[in-house]
Design a protein around this motif. Structure first.
Motif, PDB file in Angstrom:
ATOM      1  N   UNK A  23       0.819  -1.217   0.000  1.00 56.85           N
ATOM      2  CA  UNK A  23       0.000   0.000   0.000  1.00 56.85           C
ATOM      3  C   UNK A  23       0.848   1.260   0.000  1.00 56.85           C
ATOM      4  N   UNK A  24       2.061   1.179  -0.469  1.00 53.67           N
ATOM      5  CA  UNK A  24       2.890   2.373  -0.624  1.00 53.67           C
ATOM      6  C   UNK A  24       3.380   2.969   0.668  1.00 53.67           C
ATOM      7  N   UNK A  25       3.255   2.258   1.798  1.00 58.57           N
ATOM      8  CA  UNK A  25       3.633   2.873   3.074  1.00 58.57           C
ATOM      9  C   UNK A  25       5.136   3.084   3.192  1.00 58.57           C
ATOM     10  N   UNK A  26       5.919   2.410   2.354  1.00 56.94           N
ATOM     11  CA  UNK A  26       7.362   2.586   2.412  1.00 56.94           C
ATOM     12  C   UNK A  26       7.903   3.354   1.212  1.00 56.94           C
ATOM     13  N   UNK A  27       7.018   3.919   0.455  1.00 56.68           N
ATOM     14  CA  UNK A  27       7.460   4.592  -0.757  1.00 56.68           C
ATOM     15  C   UNK A  27       8.560   5.601  -0.449  1.00 56.68           C
ATOM     16  N   UNK A  42       8.629  -7.255  10.495  1.00 59.48           N
ATOM     17  CA  UNK A  42       9.942  -7.576  11.062  1.00 59.48           C
ATOM     18  C   UNK A  42      10.617  -8.651  10.206  1.00 59.48           C
ATOM     19  N   UNK A  43       9.813  -9.586   9.728  1.00 54.40           N
ATOM     20  CA  UNK A  43      10.338 -10.617   8.832  1.00 54.40           C
ATOM     21  C   UNK A  43       9.652 -10.515   7.484  1.00 54.40           C
ATOM     22  N   UNK A  44      10.416 -10.749   6.443  1.00 57.38           N
ATOM     23  CA  UNK A  44       9.849 -10.852   5.106  1.00 57.38           C
ATOM     24  C   UNK A  44      10.376 -12.136   4.471  1.00 57.38           C
ATOM     25  N   UNK A  45       9.604 -12.647   3.547  1.00 63.85           N
ATOM     26  CA  UNK A  45      10.071 -13.814   2.796  1.00 63.85           C
ATOM     27  C   UNK A  45      10.369 -13.361   1.376  1.00 63.85           C
ATOM     28  N   UNK A  82      12.451   5.172  16.598  1.00 63.91           N
ATOM     29  CA  UNK A  82      11.431   4.236  17.067  1.00 63.91           C
ATOM     30  C   UNK A  82      10.038   4.757  16.738  1.00 63.91           C
ATOM     31  N   UNK A  83       9.901   6.094  16.713  1.00 63.46           N
ATOM     32  CA  UNK A  83       8.603   6.672  16.348  1.00 63.46           C
ATOM     33  C   UNK A  83       8.203   6.215  14.947  1.00 63.46           C
ATOM     34  N   UNK A  84       9.193   5.999  14.109  1.00 59.71           N
ATOM     35  CA  UNK A  84       8.920   5.588  12.737  1.00 59.71           C
ATOM     36  C   UNK A  84       8.736   4.071  12.630  1.00 59.71           C
ATOM     37  N   UNK A  85       9.711   3.326  13.166  1.00 57.95           N
ATOM     38  CA  UNK A  85       9.693   1.883  12.891  1.00 57.95           C
ATOM     39  C   UNK A  85       8.732   1.101  13.781  1.00 57.95           C
ATOM     40  N   UNK A  86       8.412   1.622  14.954  1.00 53.11           N
ATOM     41  CA  UNK A  86       7.462   0.871  15.788  1.00 53.11           C
ATOM     42  C   UNK A  86       6.142   0.632  15.054  1.00 53.11           C
ATOM     43  N   UNK A  87       5.494   1.679  14.544  1.00 58.77           N
ATOM     44  CA  UNK A  87       4.240   1.399  13.834  1.00 58.77           C
ATOM     45  C   UNK A  87       4.454   0.740  12.469  1.00 58.77           C
ATOM     46  N   UNK A  88       5.462   1.203  11.711  1.00 53.21           N
ATOM     47  CA  UNK A  88       5.596   0.724  10.336  1.00 53.21           C
ATOM     48  C   UNK A  88       6.108  -0.704  10.252  1.00 53.21           C
ATOM     49  N   UNK A  89       7.072  -1.026  11.074  1.00 54.92           N
ATOM     50  CA  UNK A  89       7.714  -2.332  10.951  1.00 54.92           C
ATOM     51  C   UNK A  89       7.206  -3.328  11.986  1.00 54.92           C
ATOM     52  N   UNK A  90       7.014  -2.849  13.210  1.00 62.85           N
ATOM     53  CA  UNK A  90       6.684  -3.792  14.281  1.00 62.85           C
ATOM     54  C   UNK A  90       5.207  -3.820  14.650  1.00 62.85           C
ATOM     55  N   UNK A  91       4.421  -3.021  13.954  1.00 70.89           N
ATOM     56  CA  UNK A  91       2.985  -3.001  14.193  1.00 70.89           C
ATOM     57  C   UNK A  91       2.640  -2.633  15.641  1.00 70.89           C
ATOM     58  N   UNK A  92       3.424  -1.716  16.188  1.00 70.93           N
ATOM     59  CA  UNK A  92       3.139  -1.191  17.522  1.00 70.93           C
ATOM     60  C   UNK A  92       2.718   0.264  17.342  1.00 70.93           C
ATOM     61  N   UNK A  93       1.467   0.542  17.635  1.00 75.24           N
ATOM     62  CA  UNK A  93       0.933   1.879  17.370  1.00 75.24           C
ATOM     63  C   UNK A  93       0.699   2.669  18.648  1.00 75.24           C
ATOM     64  N   UNK A  94       0.690   1.992  19.781  1.00 78.33           N
ATOM     65  CA  UNK A  94       0.504   2.688  21.056  1.00 78.33           C
ATOM     66  C   UNK A  94       1.023   1.780  22.168  1.00 78.33           C
ATOM     67  N   UNK A  95       1.041   2.342  23.382  1.00 75.05           N
ATOM     68  CA  UNK A  95       1.494   1.544  24.525  1.00 75.05           C
ATOM     69  C   UNK A  95       0.586   0.329  24.738  1.00 75.05           C
TER      70      UNK A  95
END
Lengths: 182, 310
Positions: free
Chosen positions: B84-88, B139-142, B163-176
């Motif tokens: 969905x272009x989130x890493x464009x 975090x993992x891709x095939x 971490x503000x960037x990669x927590x939601x984008x890569x690790x799917x952590x959006x809040x505490x």
């Protein structure tokens, strides 16, 4: 210019990450072979990365791989020297003893110019076949064990030992011929 | 000293020869190469299946994959303009994961079945990179290529990593709320007898209090988290006392083990060289208190970054 050197010049910490990715394993291998200890080797890798980061700038190495290897080797030898004084042994001590028979020392050639001897060794190695040259350097520069060299180049261990013995003899003859007393 | 002189003479040999020797190997005979290639492919498939069977990709607590390999020859740069272009426009750096750990688990448990291909999840435009099935995080891709088959890749960092960037984008952590537990472990930097004794003294502490997790998350994901200009390279028992390695356990059971804290410089760091200092002195003080790290001014390194002014 290498991207990592550009990053170092710009003081961009991305350089540290890329250094670790590109050279971390290589540095660890050098350090581990010299020190024979995982923890010490890991610390040496850190010291090496720090050393490269501090050296560039002002240094602008033409060959970054060799530059990083040199720093890793020097850091490891420095640590080895400290450990040896504390009676700890390591892989590097045997190759150093093997070299004793072919290189000058203060007793026999106090006036030999070290830089000139290094240059002559380089000239000598360039005249050898790639296999022979690389086996020699893996043993005496990188301090690989005979078994590791044999594995790396798909040789038998006895072949590696013979190659090293012959190369040491030929190098000694060459240095004598060039006026370096050994 | 003779030994020093000899090593220096050899050490000063032409750099081009050193570089050549550093990268030199003898190519295996053709037939052997096929055997090795086939064996490697089998290993990938087995390990993939095992990784799947042992729960690497499932939403439950798991052993972190720490046995990774670095490859000088591998071009690990890739620009992901998918999902969905989130890493464009962003350079994502992934690292191929060694599968030895997974194989070891397989041998112990005696499980063997599916291959990595069955773990392939959804994708968008790419026909080479895939998400892992039933996982929303990246975090993992095939990766699937004709030549290499399936391989597993683990996220390392982005070109503008916070971490503000990669927590939601890569690790799917959006809040505490997406974090269930934070476990603080002593540093493993010093594994001598003295270091291990210190590790025991420090102990392992688990934090599940929501207020603690909320503040920890807030500090980590502060947009103003500053990158430090220095790294620590010392070791010893004192580093065990001053450092903590975190396991961040997510609400869906994943364990993220890359964040570490150094009480001397007062900053977060990762082994890859990433370092951050909290933007507020009170945050550093809170972390020190939470982690029972007693400040000792004598331990401060000359290169330590001073606490930034708010």
């Amino acid at each position: 210019m290498d991207r990592i050197i550009e990053l170092c010049n710009a003081r961009n910490e991305q350089a540290i990450r890329e250094l670790e990715e590109r050279f971390g394993r290589l540095c660890y291998g050098i350090a581990y072979r010299i020190l024979g200890n995982r923890e010490d080797a890991e610390e040496c890798v850190n010291d090496t990365l720090h050393g490269v980061w501090n050296a560039i700038p002002p240094a602008t190495p033409e060959n970054l791989t060799a530059f990083v290897c040199k720093i890793a080797r020097n850091q490891s030898l420095r640590r080895l020297e400290y450990q040896t004084s504390a009676k700890r042994s390591a892989e590097a001590t045997v190759p150093i003893e093997e070299l004793a028979e072919i290189l000058p020392d203060e007793r026999f050639a106090p006036d030999a110019e070290d830089g000139e001897v290094s240059r002559l060794i380089g000239v000598f190695l360039r005249k050898q076949k790639a296999d022979i040259r690389n086996v020699f350097l893996r043993r005496y520069w990188f301090f690989d064990s005979v078994a590791d060299i044999a594995k790396r180049y798909s040789f038998t261990e006895s072949k590696v030992k013979n190659m090293l013995l012959r190369t040491r003899r030929k190098l000694k003859e060459y240095l004598v011929k060039e006026g370096v007393e050994v | 000293m003779k030994t020093n002189r000899m090593t220096e003479i050899i050490g000063a040999i032409d750099e081009n020869l050193i570089a050549e020797a550093a990268q030199s190997t003898r190519k295996p005979r053709r037939r052997l190469r096929y055997v090795v290639g086939a064996a490697a492919a089998c290993l990938c498939l087995i390990a993939g299946g095992v990784a799947w069977k042992t729960g690497l990709f499932r939403a439950k607590p798991q052993k972190p994959v720490t046995d990774t390999e670095f490859s000088v020859d591998e071009d690990m740069d890739m620009v992901l303009e998918l999902f969905e272009g989130e890493f464009a426009g962003r350079t994502m750096r992934y690292q191929k994961v060694s599968v030895r750990a997974a194989v070891r688990e397989k041998i112990i448990e005696g499980e063997l079945s599916d291959n990595l291909g069955e773990s392939v999840g959804r994708t968008s435009d790419s026909d080479e990179w895939f998400r892992v099935k039933e996982r929303e995080d990246l975090q993992y891709l095939i990766r699937s290529t004709e030549n290499e088959g399936y391989s597993l890749w683990k996220f390392r960092y982005t070109d503008d990593y916070t971490y503000a960037l990669v927590f939601p984008l890569v690790y799917n952590i959006h809040s505490a709320e997406d974090i269930r537990e934070i476990v603080a472990r002593p540093s493993l930097r010093d594994n001598t007898t003295a270091g291990k004794k210190m590790q025991e003294e420090v102990g392992v502490h688990s934090f599940t209090d929501r207020a603690v997790i909320a503040r920890f998350y807030e500090i980590l994901t502060d947009e103003a988290l500053q990158t430090t200009g220095s790294l620590r390279f010392d070791a010893g028992p004192e580093s065990v006392r001053a450092e903590r390695y975190f396991d961040i356990v997510t609400a869906d059971g994943r364990v993220l083990d890359f964040v570490k804290y150094d009480g001397v410089t007062g900053g977060f760091f990762e082994f890859s060289g990433i370092t951050f200092v909290p933007s507020a002195a009170e945050d550093q003080a809170w972390l020190a208190q939470l982690l029972s790290i007693a400040y000792n001014p004598d331990l401060l390194l000359p290169t330590a970054t001073p606490t930034p002014q708010p």
